[in-house]
Design a protein around this motif. Structure first.
Motif, PDB file in Angstrom:
ATOM      1  N   ILE A  18      -0.443 -28.828   7.949  1.00  0.00           N
ATOM      2  CA  ILE A  18      -1.309 -29.183   7.848  1.00  0.00           C
ATOM      3  C   ILE A  18      -1.569 -28.649   7.027  1.00  0.00           C
ATOM      4  CG2 ILE A  18      -3.327 -31.682   9.047  1.00  0.00           C
ATOM      5  CD1 ILE A  18      -0.229 -31.524  11.595  1.00  0.00           C
ATOM      6  N   GLY A  19      -2.555 -29.074   5.828  1.00  0.00           N
ATOM      7  CA  GLY A  19      -3.761 -28.207   5.397  1.00  0.00           C
ATOM      8  C   GLY A  19      -3.673 -27.951   4.029  1.00  0.00           C
ATOM      9  N   ARG A  20      -4.093 -26.593   4.092  1.00  0.00           N
ATOM     10  CA  ARG A  20      -4.254 -25.573   2.641  1.00  0.00           C
ATOM     11  C   ARG A  20      -3.127 -24.661   2.656  1.00  0.00           C
ATOM     12  NH1 ARG A  20      -7.871 -26.981  -1.705  1.00  0.00           N
ATOM     13  NH2 ARG A  20      -7.207 -24.420  -2.312  1.00  0.00           N
ATOM     14  N   LEU A  21      -2.057 -24.376   2.200  1.00  0.00           N
ATOM     15  CA  LEU A  21      -1.267 -23.105   2.083  1.00  0.00           C
ATOM     16  C   LEU A  21      -1.488 -22.371   1.026  1.00  0.00           C
ATOM     17  CD1 LEU A  21       1.175 -22.420   3.815  1.00  0.00           C
ATOM     18  CD2 LEU A  21       2.953 -23.582   2.602  1.00  0.00           C
ATOM     19  N   ASP A  22      -2.631 -21.975   1.074  1.00  0.00           N
ATOM     20  CA  ASP A  22      -2.980 -20.705   0.366  1.00  0.00           C
ATOM     21  C   ASP A  22      -2.991 -19.633   0.642  1.00  0.00           C
ATOM     22  OD1 ASP A  22      -5.615 -21.289   2.233  1.00  0.00           O
ATOM     23  OD2 ASP A  22      -6.426 -22.053   0.444  1.00  0.00           O
ATOM     24  N   ILE A  23      -3.859 -18.473   0.473  1.00  0.00           N
ATOM     25  CA  ILE A  23      -3.598 -17.332   0.681  1.00  0.00           C
ATOM     26  C   ILE A  23      -4.534 -16.835   1.889  1.00  0.00           C
ATOM     27  CG2 ILE A  23      -5.642 -16.914   0.471  1.00  0.00           C
ATOM     28  CD1 ILE A  23      -3.765 -14.096  -0.905  1.00  0.00           C
ATOM     29  N   LEU A  24      -4.963 -18.024   2.677  1.00  0.00           N
ATOM     30  CA  LEU A  24      -5.799 -18.509   4.381  1.00  0.00           C
ATOM     31  C   LEU A  24      -4.800 -19.661   4.086  1.00  0.00           C
ATOM     32  CD1 LEU A  24      -9.920 -18.900   3.661  1.00  0.00           C
ATOM     33  CD2 LEU A  24      -8.763 -16.770   3.900  1.00  0.00           C
ATOM     34  N   GLY A  25      -4.580 -19.782   4.468  1.00  0.00           N
ATOM     35  CA  GLY A  25      -3.766 -20.657   4.825  1.00  0.00           C
ATOM     36  C   GLY A  25      -2.009 -20.049   5.401  1.00  0.00           C
ATOM     37  N   ALA A  26      -1.629 -19.292   4.504  1.00  0.00           N
ATOM     38  CA  ALA A  26      -0.384 -18.702   4.640  1.00  0.00           C
ATOM     39  C   ALA A  26      -0.344 -17.605   5.748  1.00  0.00           C
ATOM     40  CB  ALA A  26      -0.066 -18.317   3.437  1.00  0.00           C
ATOM     41  N   GLY A  27      -1.709 -16.697   5.519  1.00  0.00           N
ATOM     42  CA  GLY A  27      -2.094 -15.838   6.633  1.00  0.00           C
ATOM     43  C   GLY A  27      -2.461 -16.259   7.810  1.00  0.00           C
ATOM     44  N   GLU A  28      -2.676 -17.242   8.476  1.00  0.00           N
ATOM     45  CA  GLU A  28      -3.024 -18.185   9.624  1.00  0.00           C
ATOM     46  C   GLU A  28      -1.710 -18.617  10.146  1.00  0.00           C
ATOM     47  OE1 GLU A  28      -5.821 -21.278   9.045  1.00  0.00           O
ATOM     48  OE2 GLU A  28      -6.892 -20.093   8.595  1.00  0.00           O
ATOM     49  N   ILE A  29       0.108 -18.477   9.370  1.00  0.00           N
ATOM     50  CA  ILE A  29       0.823 -19.212  10.193  1.00  0.00           C
ATOM     51  C   ILE A  29       2.039 -18.604   9.391  1.00  0.00           C
ATOM     52  CG2 ILE A  29       0.247 -21.590   9.446  1.00  0.00           C
ATOM     53  CD1 ILE A  29       1.940 -22.311   7.504  1.00  0.00           C
ATOM     54  N   GLU A  30       1.953 -17.264   9.009  1.00  0.00           N
ATOM     55  CA  GLU A  30       3.248 -16.665   8.790  1.00  0.00           C
ATOM     56  C   GLU A  30       3.993 -16.104   9.779  1.00  0.00           C
ATOM     57  OE1 GLU A  30       4.660 -13.539   5.246  1.00  0.00           O
ATOM     58  OE2 GLU A  30       2.690 -13.446   6.376  1.00  0.00           O
ATOM     59  N   THR A  31       3.379 -15.655  10.458  1.00  0.00           N
ATOM     60  CA  THR A  31       4.324 -15.313  11.642  1.00  0.00           C
ATOM     61  C   THR A  31       5.089 -16.080  12.351  1.00  0.00           C
ATOM     62  OG1 THR A  31       2.497 -12.939  11.797  1.00  0.00           O
ATOM     63  CG2 THR A  31       4.372 -13.888  13.983  1.00  0.00           C
ATOM     64  N   LYS A  32       3.755 -17.390  12.969  1.00  0.00           N
ATOM     65  CA  LYS A  32       4.639 -18.454  13.855  1.00  0.00           C
ATOM     66  C   LYS A  32       5.878 -19.010  12.726  1.00  0.00           C
ATOM     67  CE  LYS A  32       1.114 -19.505  16.916  1.00  0.00           C
ATOM     68  NZ  LYS A  32       0.111 -20.821  17.835  1.00  0.00           N
ATOM     69  N   PHE A  33       5.817 -19.191  11.457  1.00  0.00           N
ATOM     70  CA  PHE A  33       6.272 -19.306  10.799  1.00  0.00           C
ATOM     71  C   PHE A  33       7.580 -19.079  10.321  1.00  0.00           C
ATOM     72  CE2 PHE A  33       8.099 -20.416   6.765  1.00  0.00           C
ATOM     73  CZ  PHE A  33       8.164 -22.622   6.669  1.00  0.00           C
ATOM     74  N   THR A  34       7.624 -18.350  10.224  1.00  0.00           N
ATOM     75  CA  THR A  34       8.605 -16.923  10.064  1.00  0.00           C
ATOM     76  C   THR A  34       9.620 -17.185  11.820  1.00  0.00           C
ATOM     77  OG1 THR A  34       7.788 -15.395   8.530  1.00  0.00           O
ATOM     78  CG2 THR A  34       9.229 -14.207   9.162  1.00  0.00           C
ATOM     79  N   GLY A  35       8.855 -16.497  12.236  1.00  0.00           N
ATOM     80  CA  GLY A  35       9.589 -16.803  14.353  1.00  0.00           C
ATOM     81  C   GLY A  35      10.498 -17.587  14.452  1.00  0.00           C
ATOM     82  N   TYR A  36      10.254 -19.011  13.873  1.00  0.00           N
ATOM     83  CA  TYR A  36      10.521 -20.627  13.919  1.00  0.00           C
ATOM     84  C   TYR A  36      12.040 -20.929  13.224  1.00  0.00           C
ATOM     85  CZ  TYR A  36       6.653 -22.425  16.935  1.00  0.00           C
ATOM     86  OH  TYR A  36       6.113 -22.232  18.019  1.00  0.00           O
ATOM     87  N   CYS A  37      12.262 -19.359  12.328  1.00  0.00           N
ATOM     88  CA  CYS A  37      13.131 -20.001  11.003  1.00  0.00           C
ATOM     89  C   CYS A  37      14.134 -18.349  11.461  1.00  0.00           C
ATOM     90  CB  CYS A  37      12.948 -19.753   9.757  1.00  0.00           C
ATOM     91  SG  CYS A  37      11.736 -20.689   9.230  1.00  0.00           S
ATOM     92  N   ALA A  38      13.585 -18.013  12.670  1.00  0.00           N
ATOM     93  CA  ALA A  38      14.471 -15.859  12.852  1.00  0.00           C
ATOM     94  C   ALA A  38      16.215 -17.351  14.087  1.00  0.00           C
ATOM     95  CB  ALA A  38      14.127 -16.125  13.839  1.00  0.00           C
ATOM     96  N   GLY A  39      16.454 -16.811  13.579  1.00  0.00           N
ATOM     97  CA  GLY A  39      18.503 -16.531  14.247  1.00  0.00           C
ATOM     98  C   GLY A  39      19.617 -17.004  13.613  1.00  0.00           C
ATOM     99  N   GLU A  40      20.333 -17.032  13.938  1.00  0.00           N
ATOM    100  CA  GLU A  40      22.073 -17.608  13.481  1.00  0.00           C
ATOM    101  C   GLU A  40      21.706 -19.181  13.408  1.00  0.00           C
ATOM    102  OE1 GLU A  40      24.202 -15.874  11.899  1.00  0.00           O
ATOM    103  OE2 GLU A  40      22.972 -13.630  12.343  1.00  0.00           O
ATOM    104  N   GLY A  41      22.011 -19.093  11.799  1.00  0.00           N
ATOM    105  CA  GLY A  41      22.657 -20.817  12.112  1.00  0.00           C
ATOM    106  C   GLY A  41      21.903 -21.389  12.020  1.00  0.00           C
ATOM    107  N   VAL A  42      20.261 -21.308  11.857  1.00  0.00           N
ATOM    108  CA  VAL A  42      19.507 -22.314  11.989  1.00  0.00           C
ATOM    109  C   VAL A  42      19.076 -22.702  11.137  1.00  0.00           C
ATOM    110  CG1 VAL A  42      16.650 -22.130  12.856  1.00  0.00           C
ATOM    111  CG2 VAL A  42      18.752 -20.475  13.583  1.00  0.00           C
ATOM    112  N   ARG A  43      19.219 -24.512  11.509  1.00  0.00           N
ATOM    113  CA  ARG A  43      18.475 -25.682  10.785  1.00  0.00           C
ATOM    114  C   ARG A  43      16.819 -26.074  10.761  1.00  0.00           C
ATOM    115  NH1 ARG A  43      22.815 -28.405  13.711  1.00  0.00           N
ATOM    116  NH2 ARG A  43      25.063 -27.756  12.764  1.00  0.00           N
TER     117      ARG A  43
END
Length: 114
Positions: A18-43
């Motif tokens: 939700i919001g703007r996925l710009d330099i500030l927005g990406a910086g705010e969520i990058e760690t969490k987003f990447t963490g939620y994409c971690a693991g084997e066979g993740v959808r």
């Protein structure tokens, strides 16, 4: 930028942005987003319906994680981008890397088929 995470049936991870996925927005969520994409066979289903702006750094965040998922037998799909965001994604060729759907059922079917 706000990130909401939930787990759906059949082990699908829903990430709603939700919001703007710009330099500030990406910086705010990058760690969490990447963490939620971690693991084997993740959808991962990324809901873009409330993203009102997408910059190149946001595209980078999406593509890096989608490619990382693919190397671990996972998959990412994008759901319901608005017209402006969809246009940016199409102009940059992202649907060739990350499938994009307007309907939840279509996106879910593709994730479960992989």
């Amino acid at each position: 930028m706000e990130l909401r995470y939930s787990e759906l049936p059949q082990n699908i991870r829903l990430i709603k942005l939700i919001g703007r996925l710009d330099i500030l927005g990406a910086g705010e969520i990058e760690t969490k987003f990447t963490g939620y994409c971690a693991g084997e066979g993740v959808r991962v289903l990324v809901d873009l319906s409330e993203v009102d702006y997408l910059a190149s750094i946001g595209i980078r965040l999406l593509t890096l994680n989608a490619k990382s998922l693919a190397t671990r037998r996972g998959r990412m799909v994008l759901l319901k981008p608005n017209a402006d965001v969809k246009n940016v994604l199409e102009l940059t060729g992202i649907p060739a890397i990350i499938p994009m759907y307007n309907g939840f059922e279509s996106a879910e079917t593709v994730l479960l088929a992989s």
